[in-house]
Design an enzyme around this catalytic site. Structure first.
Site, PDB file in Angstrom:
ATOM      1  N   GLU A 108       2.194   4.379  13.494  1.00  0.00           N
ATOM      2  CA  GLU A 108       3.594   3.899  13.547  1.00  0.00           C
ATOM      3  C   GLU A 108       4.496   5.026  13.030  1.00  0.00           C
ATOM      4  OE1 GLU A 108       4.690   0.812  10.829  1.00  0.00           O
ATOM      5  OE2 GLU A 108       2.924   1.026   9.574  1.00  0.00           O
ATOM      6  N   GLU A 139      -4.272   8.829   5.467  1.00  0.00           N
ATOM      7  CA  GLU A 139      -2.942   8.866   4.857  1.00  0.00           C
ATOM      8  C   GLU A 139      -2.831  10.113   3.990  1.00  0.00           C
ATOM      9  OE1 GLU A 139      -0.076   7.136   5.111  1.00  0.00           O
ATOM     10  OE2 GLU A 139       0.634   8.640   3.679  1.00  0.00           O
ATOM     11  N   GLU A 146      10.869  11.517  14.803  1.00  0.00           N
ATOM     12  CA  GLU A 146      10.142  11.808  13.565  1.00  0.00           C
ATOM     13  C   GLU A 146       8.828  12.523  13.868  1.00  0.00           C
ATOM     14  OE1 GLU A 146      10.121   8.312  11.105  1.00  0.00           O
ATOM     15  OE2 GLU A 146      12.289   8.105  11.255  1.00  0.00           O
ATOM     16  N   TYR A 201       5.464  -6.723  -1.278  1.00  0.00           N
ATOM     17  CA  TYR A 201       5.403  -6.065   0.021  1.00  0.00           C
ATOM     18  C   TYR A 201       4.540  -6.852   0.988  1.00  0.00           C
ATOM     19  CZ  TYR A 201       7.680  -2.206  -2.209  1.00  0.00           C
ATOM     20  OH  TYR A 201       8.582  -1.434  -2.845  1.00  0.00           O
ATOM     21  N   MET A 255      -3.441  14.137   8.857  1.00  0.00           N
ATOM     22  CA  MET A 255      -4.190  13.890  10.096  1.00  0.00           C
ATOM     23  C   MET A 255      -4.366  15.149  10.931  1.00  0.00           C
ATOM     24  SD  MET A 255      -1.432  11.851  12.488  1.00  0.00           S
ATOM     25  CE  MET A 255      -0.460  11.040  11.233  1.00  0.00           C
ATOM     26  N   LYS A 301       7.192  -6.756  13.797  1.00  0.00           N
ATOM     27  CA  LYS A 301       6.618  -5.481  14.200  1.00  0.00           C
ATOM     28  C   LYS A 301       5.092  -5.514  14.124  1.00  0.00           C
ATOM     29  CE  LYS A 301       6.534  -0.732  12.365  1.00  0.00           C
ATOM     30  NZ  LYS A 301       7.073   0.070  11.238  1.00  0.00           N
ATOM     31  N   TYR A 302       4.543  -6.014  12.999  1.00  0.00           N
ATOM     32  CA  TYR A 302       3.093  -5.987  12.851  1.00  0.00           C
ATOM     33  C   TYR A 302       2.426  -7.069  13.690  1.00  0.00           C
ATOM     34  CZ  TYR A 302       4.096  -2.484   9.466  1.00  0.00           C
ATOM     35  OH  TYR A 302       4.551  -1.336   8.883  1.00  0.00           O
TER      36      TYR A 302
END
Lengths: 745, 745
Positions: free
Chosen positions: B497, B453, B506, B385, B482, B394-395
């Site tokens: 994100e 998370e 989402e 990964y 969160m 993207k990052y």
């Protein structure tokens, strides 16, 4: 107290008359004032203080502890008073399609609060204000959400009855943007802002967005000027529940009383005849002689409103006068009242859906499914069939046709020597045998009759009839299917009554093809030909009824929820769609708008000894709606037939040429429904129209013709119709391969 | 033998090239001539002697003992030869909409006989001749009947690629009525009779009458002149299976060989890129140098046709040249090939239908239902990964945005003294933590990171990542939702994100509303805003896939029957309609026609400390299609997003502004699909587009704008979209109350 009595048989809603009122916190007084003193049956009353705005409330009070300014609590009236006598009027200021977001949000909040309150009170209906502009998508979206989980309440969308014949087809109110400040000071949205266009378009957009929901209907504002008759006619096929007549639409008669113009009278009478309720709105506009007002005042009034107390009574009296003056319905029509707009499976129609359910030959299940209410069956049992059969216009026509054929076939000089062989195929209980014998007697011709009937029960009756009447020497009864019978001799005349509402839809062509084996080459078939006809109709009730109302299976008082039950209802509703929308139904069409004259579809002629004959047919049809109608919605096609029995003797239900009294007999006859009794054990009124639905209704516009295709298809075991719209926009071909509906051979 | 190799990854049908042949009774010779000698992969061959007419047959022979004049029996070729190398060409003379009844009946009989024969041979496809006139209802009715019980065979309706920009919108061939005698002597119906109008209209009518049947597709006749690019573009959303290129559409190059104009080349390349097969038709029209022809002749030919044997080979060679010259697909695109036009449930989308089936939280059932093929999941397991996360475009964008924010927030002179508090909400496996640390390093700013998370599995990975990288002093891991976390201090920067294909779908707005409690009043949210976009598309494949293909459940070789099984399939097909057509799908759109530029829908900005904020949204959109497009069918809307991460650093998939390589990365990156892995146990490619279907596709015409309304609705437990078309014709409001599809809070 209702508009009056019409012999006690009129049970329709239109007996009751309402009045539109201003907001009044004192509901009990409002009710007693308008009902007891005013003579009205119900009020259309604002439920909420018109000054209420959710966005202002929060600022003023802060927090959520305030009470909404509704007109009275549920306790001020009894539940039955609320539900029987009050139609909730939703705040007129709401505008969900405003450019002003605060107004839009306030409107949505208020609408939902008021509907929720009305549901709590179990009101039967709420009156929704007219959309303020040409755009109504957000209003419709919100109403559609409400409809998804509404109890049994109806929502009446207020639509002004306006259609100006200018060149625009869109409906555009002259005041299209209104500021919030204006609205705040504007108690009742004036319907007079609509100055041009066609308000039907607005209704049509709204109901399409709400997917023809059965609880969404129309309240028409009747103004002083009326659109053309064709344009008005469209509304008879729409779900109009109320006509709101404004006092300034009334004229003043010589004695100072209010009255309506001839065109208005005709319109209102039409409405009353279609279960549309009248609501009076506005202020006293007419110089009603003071005597009557004074005398009324003497009896009651003390409070401040007393001077206006009966101000609208003269208008109510006039509507009651119109109601009572209406022609009484003929007996036959009254008899058929409960059949109006009631879908029934046509004789012998087969439907695979019901095969699956019952796993049997399905006619009876299918029919019972729809025919839960069977007044004709009960009535028939209580009466003698002979009376029906003797009086029938239908058999009189047959008798005339047979008589003419006999005279043509046998000259006067041979009348006593020549015997005509006549076969009745499908003799049933014998009405055609009787008609034939009477024709022979009338014309002095000699007859030999074979009565062929396949139903053994009917044969029993036939035998006793023959014995009773002493017809043994003339009539031979044959208990046999005409398609298999080995006839001992050939016939001069073949008489049958095998026609359905759409002519050939009960397979008369196939039966007579089988029977003509035993007809002489120069023999005569009665009927000698028949033609089916269709015309496009607006028929929102029939459209909605094609889907059995399954939403009602969701418990009515359930709050807005997204349960699996909802989803299930949704599936059930849609999973039957295709099959039901590809089936033709027998129906006494009443609340429909006939948009164009009938066109002929299929014609069959008998006998037909051609070697290459086929009973398949294909017809392309074009319909043009009158230019002053405006646009209209086609939900399907009404179908009829006309049969030429012999030469100029015809029989039929095609509206422009229908046999007099075939639709509605003024005498004591109800014969039309008898014929198939013994065949099926069911009575289907054979002479009602047939209705071919469209899966998706088609909107047509003047100048853009509707092109329709109809097929009669024949397989080895069945016959079926397919149909489609090709123009202005193609529809799917309905009932491909007879997958949803067919007639078995 | 295929057009060539493109690295072995191109498995699409467009590798194969066919040739249209005349009727030939000797199928084995026809096949070997065209395949072995000619180099083609398949033939489009007439199945029936073109002189055959059912009505003449009966006269000639009498009785039913004659054998139909088919091209060879099923035994002359092996079953696999028939099915792999022969497309059946239905007799060109048939005309089911002729005024001539005999021709019409002959046409129907022949069509059914030939299709039945082709089914018997298990051919993969049959080519149906073009409708002869503007009217095609009877032809469509007959084809629709055939489609109801067809095996897996495709029917390719031949349509000439014609659109002339005159004022008529109807497609009218210049030869509209043809006598039967003419037809008899007319072997191949010339496509050149189409002189004006838009042939797309003809296709559109035909497929509407056949209800978008998935086995009905198009074979386009490519002529020497081409319509405008916009008009051609429409066809990419239609089910085009073959492009028949006529030899007279080719030009001649300097060396005498056939070639195509640049516009033709572009069109054919586009077709090859959309799995559309090329078929060469016609005669040798070019002065190909005799050397090559001669040498070819030497090797084979003896029979009479030998002089024409290879005549079309130069055309095939040219197409092969075009095919081989095409740019190789980037690795990422090849990786995603199997996702093209493949509907997937969006992350977190809920659907009551599956609730009913599984009676459980349904995401997994629902997704598995669609995602039977999961190549990305397997690939991901085989790779590290870290590689993905480091390389991701993207990052890199996130890192740039965070770096810019850090520099704005902390002046250079305070870089070493001031520590910025940064919270990553939804930290997952840590890619944003890494990007943040890299940004801090790059800009020389000091950072304190909280990685929040809620997924405990991801937290495990996070902990080992932090340990592995030695980030313990900088990074605090918080295992918490969160929305519930009680933060020990407030953040300067909040990084997340949470965006889906449609931006807010989402629930990023709701999550960030919950998280901004612990953001300083002057703090920065990355992303700072995002906007969703839609555009209307023609997407017949997606439309057909919305209904899982349940017709296939009826056994494929079943003869035409009207069994309850059929009726059942019909019900099953329709009963899922509503729910599926009210669901949005994630999909890599490929075979679609984008009919108008995107318009923005909903925008959200963060942080939003307003007291009256709402995440409900309402947007009215208008799309105008270019006037040279012609009419087009809208099957739904493709949706995208664009996010402003920080100031000018954006990230998005809206086609006109898409972040480079976000769609298809040329490097080794596939990072887009990773982010949700730990959240759900599923990989949904987050950056594909979203597709909002329409229950009934809407036909739009140039000059008549498409008005669309979109709502984002928020309830106490869920968020959902509703959508409708308001103009030209109103559609129902889709997904009322989120009844079919919603996202749970």
């Amino acid at each position: 107290m209702a508009l009056g009595e019409r012999g006690g048989w009129d049970k329709s809603e239109s007996r009751y008359c309402g009045v539109e009122t201003d907001f009044n916190d004192d509901m009990p007084h409002l009710l007693s004032f308008n009902l007891s003193s005013g003579g009205f049956d119900f009020v259309v009353a604002s439920l909420m203080d018109p000054n209420y705005r959710p966005s202002l409330m929060e600022k003023d009070i802060g927090g959520g502890s305030h009470v909404l300014p509704f007109a009275g609590s549920d306790l001020v009236l009894s539940p039955s008073q609320w539900s029987s006598h009050v139609v909730g009027k939703i705040s007129s200021w709401i505008d969900l399609d405003s450019e002003d977001e605060i107004l839009r949000t306030d409107s949505e909040t208020t609408l939902k609060q008021e509907i929720s309150w009305a549901s709590h009170l179990s009101l039967q209906a709420c009156l929704l204000p007219s959309p303020k502009g040409a755009s109504c998508a957000n209003y419709a979206r919100c109403v559609n959400q409400i409809l998804q989980s509404l109890n049994n309440m109806q929502l009446w969308l207020r639509i002004p009855l306006v259609k100006n014949d200018d060149d625009t087809t869109d409906f555009i109110p002259s005041v299209s943007t209104v500021t919030y400040a204006q609205i705040l000071s504007w108690r009742i949205f004036s319907i007079h802002v609509y100055s041009r266009g066609d308000s039907w378009e607005l209704w049509n957009s709204f109901r399409l967005l709400c997917e023809h929901h059965s609880q969404l209907s129309v309240a028409l504002d009747v103004l002083s000027s009326l659109p053309s008759a064709n344009s008005l006619g469209r509304w008879l096929g729409e779900p109009v529940r109320a006509a709101i007549i404004h006092t300034d639409s009334f004229l003043t008669n010589a004695r100072g009383y209010p009255c309506l113009s001839r065109r208005h009278q005709k319109l209102i009478t039409g409405f009353l005849n279609h279960s549309i309720q009248v609501v009076i709105s506005g202020k006293l506009n007419h110089g009603v002689p003071s005597v009557s007002l004074d005398s009324a005042l003497d009896h009651t009034g003390t409070n401040v409103e007393s001077s206006q107390r009966h101000s609208l009574r003269p208008y109510l009296d006039y509507i009651a006068y119109l109601y009572q003056r209406m022609d009484p319905l003929p007996e036959q029509e009254r008899f058929e009242l409960s059949y109006r707009d009631f879908l029934q499976s046509p004789l012998q129609g087969h439907n695979p859906l019901f095969h699956i359910i019952s796993d049997e030959f399905c006619t009876i299940e299918f029919s019972n499914y729809y025919l839960s209410f069977q007044p004709l069956m009960d009535n028939l049992e209580a009466q003698t069939y002979e009376t029906f059969e003797k009086d029938s216009v239908k058999y009189i026509q047959y008798q005339r046709a047979i008589g003419n054929a006999l005279v043509d076939r046998v000259p006067d000089e041979e009348a006593s020597s020549l015997t005509t062989v006549l076969m009745v195929v499908g003799a049933g209980r014998g009405p055609l045998v009787r008609a034939s014998l009477q024709a022979a007697e009338e014309t002095g011709r000699k007859l030999k009759i074979y009565a062929v009937e396949k139903n053994p029960n009917a044969v029993v009756t036939l035998h006793s009839l023959v014995r009773l009447e002493g017809w043994e020497k003339t009539v031979t009864i044959v208990s046999c299917d005409m398609r298999c019978w080995d006839a001992p001799e050939k016939a001069d005349i073949l008489v049958s009554e095998l026609l359905g509402s759409f002519g050939d839809n009960e397979l008369s062509p196939e039966c007579l093809d089988g029977a003509q084996r035993f007809l002489k080459q120069d023999g005569i078939s009665i009927p000698s030909s028949y033609t089916s006809f269709i015309q496009p109709v607006t028929a929102s009730k029939l459209h909605n009824d094609v889907i059995p109302c399954l939403c009602a299976q969701v418990s009515p008082l359930e709050a807005i929820s997204f349960s699996s039950k909802c989803a299930l209802a949704l599936q059930v509703k849609s999973h039957k769609d295709v099959v039901h929308f590809e089936t033709a139904y027998v129906v006494k069409v009443h609340s429909v708008a006939r948009l164009a004259p009938c066109e002929p579809v299929f014609t069959f002629t008998h006998p037909n000894f051609s070697t290459k004959k086929s009973n398949q047919r294909y017809k392309k049809l074009r319909f043009e709606i009158p230019s002053d109608t405006g646009s209209a919605m086609v939900h399907g096609f009404a179908g009829y037939f006309d049969a030429m029995l012999y030469k100029d003797v015809h029989l039929g239900i095609e509206p422009s040429t229908a046999t007099p009294n075939m639709f509605s007999c003024c005498a004591s006859s109800s014969v039309c429904f008898v014929e198939s009794y013994f065949d099926t054990g069911l009575q289907i009124p054979a002479w009602f129209a047939i209705f071919f639905p469209l899966r998706t209704p088609v909107c047509i516009r003047p100048g853009s013709p509707l092109e329709v295709h109809f097929w009669r298809c024949c397989g080895s075991t069945k016959v079926w119709y397919e149909w489609c719209v090709a123009s202005p926009n193609p529809s799917p071909v309905h009932n491909s391969n007879g997958r949803s509906y067919w007639v078995g051979l």
